[in-house]
Design a protein around this motif. Structure first.
Motif, PDB file in Angstrom:
ATOM      1  N   VAL A  57       0.832  -1.202   0.000  1.00 48.79           N
ATOM      2  CA  VAL A  57       0.000   0.000   0.000  1.00 48.79           C
ATOM      3  C   VAL A  57       0.866   1.251   0.000  1.00 48.79           C
ATOM      4  O   VAL A  57       1.901   1.300   0.670  1.00 48.79           O
ATOM      5  N   VAL A  58       0.426   2.253  -0.754  1.00 51.19           N
ATOM      6  CA  VAL A  58       1.036   3.590  -0.711  1.00 51.19           C
ATOM      7  C   VAL A  58      -0.081   4.578  -0.400  1.00 51.19           C
ATOM      8  O   VAL A  58      -1.138   4.541  -1.028  1.00 51.19           O
ATOM      9  N   VAL A  59       0.143   5.470   0.566  1.00 50.21           N
ATOM     10  CA  VAL A  59      -0.848   6.471   0.945  1.00 50.21           C
ATOM     11  C   VAL A  59      -0.346   7.846   0.526  1.00 50.21           C
ATOM     12  O   VAL A  59       0.779   8.231   0.861  1.00 50.21           O
ATOM     13  N   LEU A  60      -1.175   8.576  -0.207  1.00 55.11           N
ATOM     14  CA  LEU A  60      -0.812   9.907  -0.697  1.00 55.11           C
ATOM     15  C   LEU A  60      -1.752  10.945  -0.092  1.00 55.11           C
ATOM     16  O   LEU A  60      -2.975  10.848  -0.236  1.00 55.11           O
ATOM     17  N   PHE A  61      -1.176  11.941   0.578  1.00 61.88           N
ATOM     18  CA  PHE A  61      -1.947  13.051   1.131  1.00 61.88           C
ATOM     19  C   PHE A  61      -1.559  14.354   0.426  1.00 61.88           C
ATOM     20  O   PHE A  61      -0.447  14.490  -0.100  1.00 61.88           O
ATOM     21  N   GLY A  62      -2.478  15.329   0.462  1.00 64.64           N
ATOM     22  CA  GLY A  62      -2.164  16.688   0.042  1.00 64.64           C
ATOM     23  C   GLY A  62      -1.575  16.795  -1.351  1.00 64.64           C
ATOM     24  O   GLY A  62      -2.145  16.313  -2.338  1.00 64.64           O
ATOM     25  N   ALA A  63      -0.404  17.427  -1.444  1.00 59.82           N
ATOM     26  CA  ALA A  63       0.233  17.674  -2.736  1.00 59.82           C
ATOM     27  C   ALA A  63       0.584  16.381  -3.457  1.00 59.82           C
ATOM     28  O   ALA A  63       0.571  16.323  -4.697  1.00 59.82           O
ATOM     29  N   GLU A  64       0.901  15.324  -2.698  1.00 60.07           N
ATOM     30  CA  GLU A  64       1.226  14.047  -3.328  1.00 60.07           C
ATOM     31  C   GLU A  64      -0.024  13.426  -3.977  1.00 60.07           C
ATOM     32  O   GLU A  64       0.056  12.829  -5.051  1.00 60.07           O
ATOM     33  N   HIS A  65      -1.149  13.586  -3.333  1.00 61.30           N
ATOM     34  CA  HIS A  65      -2.434  13.154  -3.908  1.00 61.30           C
ATOM     35  C   HIS A  65      -2.725  13.933  -5.181  1.00 61.30           C
ATOM     36  O   HIS A  65      -3.099  13.347  -6.216  1.00 61.30           O
ATOM     37  N   ASP A  66      -2.556  15.244  -5.129  1.00 63.16           N
ATOM     38  CA  ASP A  66      -2.780  16.073  -6.320  1.00 63.16           C
ATOM     39  C   ASP A  66      -1.871  15.646  -7.461  1.00 63.16           C
ATOM     40  O   ASP A  66      -2.276  15.610  -8.629  1.00 63.16           O
ATOM     41  N   LYS A  67      -0.632  15.319  -7.134  1.00 66.07           N
ATOM     42  CA  LYS A  67       0.343  14.895  -8.146  1.00 66.07           C
ATOM     43  C   LYS A  67      -0.141  13.637  -8.871  1.00 66.07           C
ATOM     44  O   LYS A  67       0.022  13.509 -10.090  1.00 66.07           O
ATOM     45  N   LEU A  68      -0.733  12.703  -8.119  1.00 65.04           N
ATOM     46  CA  LEU A  68      -1.242  11.477  -8.737  1.00 65.04           C
ATOM     47  C   LEU A  68      -2.279  11.796  -9.795  1.00 65.04           C
ATOM     48  O   LEU A  68      -2.236  11.265 -10.916  1.00 65.04           O
ATOM     49  N   TRP A  69      -3.230  12.664  -9.457  1.00 64.94           N
ATOM     50  CA  TRP A  69      -4.314  12.928 -10.397  1.00 64.94           C
ATOM     51  C   TRP A  69      -3.885  13.864 -11.517  1.00 64.94           C
ATOM     52  O   TRP A  69      -4.471  13.837 -12.605  1.00 64.94           O
ATOM     53  N   ASP A  70      -2.837  14.645 -11.304  1.00 66.73           N
ATOM     54  CA  ASP A  70      -2.252  15.420 -12.402  1.00 66.73           C
ATOM     55  C   ASP A  70      -1.593  14.489 -13.412  1.00 66.73           C
ATOM     56  O   ASP A  70      -1.755  14.656 -14.626  1.00 66.73           O
ATOM     57  N   LEU A  71      -0.847  13.502 -12.929  1.00 63.49           N
ATOM     58  CA  LEU A  71      -0.180  12.586 -13.863  1.00 63.49           C
ATOM     59  C   LEU A  71      -1.191  11.677 -14.556  1.00 63.49           C
ATOM     60  O   LEU A  71      -1.001  11.297 -15.721  1.00 63.49           O
ATOM     61  N   THR A 101      -5.325   9.679  -1.564  1.00 62.26           N
ATOM     62  CA  THR A 101      -5.563   8.440  -2.307  1.00 62.26           C
ATOM     63  C   THR A 101      -4.723   7.323  -1.708  1.00 62.26           C
ATOM     64  O   THR A 101      -3.554   7.540  -1.377  1.00 62.26           O
ATOM     65  N   VAL A 102      -5.330   6.160  -1.575  1.00 59.15           N
ATOM     66  CA  VAL A 102      -4.588   4.963  -1.189  1.00 59.15           C
ATOM     67  C   VAL A 102      -4.388   4.127  -2.451  1.00 59.15           C
ATOM     68  O   VAL A 102      -5.355   3.784  -3.139  1.00 59.15           O
ATOM     69  N   LEU A 103      -3.129   3.828  -2.754  1.00 60.69           N
ATOM     70  CA  LEU A 103      -2.802   2.976  -3.887  1.00 60.69           C
ATOM     71  C   LEU A 103      -2.579   1.552  -3.385  1.00 60.69           C
ATOM     72  O   LEU A 103      -1.768   1.341  -2.470  1.00 60.69           O
ATOM     73  N   PHE A 104      -3.273   0.600  -3.979  1.00 59.29           N
ATOM     74  CA  PHE A 104      -3.146  -0.803  -3.591  1.00 59.29           C
ATOM     75  C   PHE A 104      -2.332  -1.553  -4.639  1.00 59.29           C
ATOM     76  O   PHE A 104      -2.588  -1.428  -5.845  1.00 59.29           O
ATOM     77  N   PHE A 105      -1.377  -2.340  -4.170  1.00 61.39           N
ATOM     78  CA  PHE A 105      -0.502  -3.104  -5.050  1.00 61.39           C
ATOM     79  C   PHE A 105      -0.481  -4.569  -4.630  1.00 61.39           C
ATOM     80  O   PHE A 105      -0.774  -4.909  -3.484  1.00 61.39           O
ATOM     81  N   GLU A 106      -0.071  -5.415  -5.579  1.00 60.44           N
ATOM     82  CA  GLU A 106       0.249  -6.812  -5.283  1.00 60.44           C
ATOM     83  C   GLU A 106       1.732  -7.005  -5.579  1.00 60.44           C
ATOM     84  O   GLU A 106       2.202  -6.648  -6.666  1.00 60.44           O
ATOM     85  N   ALA A 178      -5.507  -0.957  -7.616  1.00 61.34           N
ATOM     86  CA  ALA A 178      -6.648  -0.043  -7.508  1.00 61.34           C
ATOM     87  C   ALA A 178      -6.233   1.231  -6.777  1.00 61.34           C
ATOM     88  O   ALA A 178      -5.174   1.286  -6.151  1.00 61.34           O
ATOM     89  N   GLN A 179      -7.098   2.238  -6.890  1.00 58.02           N
ATOM     90  CA  GLN A 179      -6.855   3.518  -6.230  1.00 58.02           C
ATOM     91  C   GLN A 179      -8.108   3.927  -5.454  1.00 58.02           C
ATOM     92  O   GLN A 179      -9.178   4.082  -6.041  1.00 58.02           O
ATOM     93  N   LEU A 180      -7.975   4.085  -4.142  1.00 55.95           N
ATOM     94  CA  LEU A 180      -9.092   4.486  -3.290  1.00 55.95           C
ATOM     95  C   LEU A 180      -8.958   5.973  -2.973  1.00 55.95           C
ATOM     96  O   LEU A 180      -8.072   6.383  -2.220  1.00 55.95           O
ATOM     97  N   VAL A 181      -9.824   6.782  -3.558  1.00 58.94           N
ATOM     98  CA  VAL A 181      -9.821   8.225  -3.331  1.00 58.94           C
ATOM     99  C   VAL A 181     -10.668   8.523  -2.100  1.00 58.94           C
ATOM    100  O   VAL A 181     -11.774   8.000  -1.971  1.00 58.94           O
ATOM    101  N   PHE A 182     -10.155   9.354  -1.188  1.00 59.78           N
ATOM    102  CA  PHE A 182     -10.919   9.657   0.028  1.00 59.78           C
ATOM    103  C   PHE A 182     -10.848  11.138   0.357  1.00 59.78           C
ATOM    104  O   PHE A 182     -10.003  11.876  -0.149  1.00 59.78           O
TER     105      PHE A 182
END
Length: 206
Positions: A57-71, A101-106, A178-182
């Motif tokens: 799992v990777v957890v993105l808050f604030g600017a890091e979350h924004d960066k995900l949706w920009d890319l 956003t929480v990013l889920f990986f295997e 998957a990506q869980l947006v919160f």
């Protein structure tokens, strides 16, 4: 000291509280540390086949979350035709308006390790890993809802996999699932329709 007796009705009530919330804002009702705690606990206690523990799992808050949706926006902009871009852009802005956003990986190395150790089940471990990932997604999603947040689950993999791995310097063996947006709830979910149970459940021998 005896354990407190719990009813399955409590679990079902919690399950009913989980809904897809698209209208989110950046006002979190709980500290980010509490969200990290929920991520940690669900990572530890989600079942996995043969106790393989392949979830990452990777957890993105604030600017890091924004960066995900920009890319993600940049990636989609290069493949969505211009005359169909506006609905996609609106969705990207909607996700970006959330708080994280929480990013889920295997972990494919973990999956391959299980395949090597138990060759008789080798073809099943990838599917079992995805099932475990799905269980964690559902568990964390429900936990966030119970803490007063809203969330929605997205699947922009594999389109963004390479950029995500590069941006956050993730191991090559981590496959995005998957990506869980919160975020804070800017609106509530609408009414939910259910297909008849007679079409979905069969019981024998009762």
């Amino acid at each position: 000291m005896s354990a407190t007796k719990l009813s399955a009705d409590l679990l079902l009530q919690m399950a009913k509280s989980r809904r897809t919330i698209y209208a989110l804002n950046k006002n979190l009702p709980i500290p980010t540390s509490r969200i990290q705690e929920l991520v940690n606990e669900t990572t530890l206690h989600t079942p996995s086949s043969f106790n393989s523990q392949s979830n990452r799992v990777v957890v993105l808050f604030g600017a890091e979350h924004d960066k995900l949706w920009d890319l993600t926006t940049s990636t989609l902009r290069s493949i969505v035709p211009g005359d169909k871009w506006k609905p996609t852009e609106d969705r990207m802005n909607m996700f970006k308006s959330g708080a994280g956003t929480v990013l889920f990986f295997e972990d494919q190395d973990a999956v391959k390790g299980m395949q090597s150790s138990f060759p008789a089940y080798a073809d099943r471990f990838p599917n079992w890993a995805s099932q475990s990932a799905g269980m964690q997604q559902y568990l964390l999603w429900t936990a966030l809802e119970l803490e007063g947040l809203g969330a929605n689950l997205q699947h922009y993999n594999p389109l963004i996999d390479e950029k995500v791995a590069e941006t956050w310097n993730l191991p090559k063996s981590w496959a995005l699932n998957a990506q869980l947006v919160f975020g804070g709830r800017a609106a509530e979910a609408g009414e939910k329709d259910f297909k008849p149970l007679e079409e979905r459940v069969k019981v024998f021998g009762a």
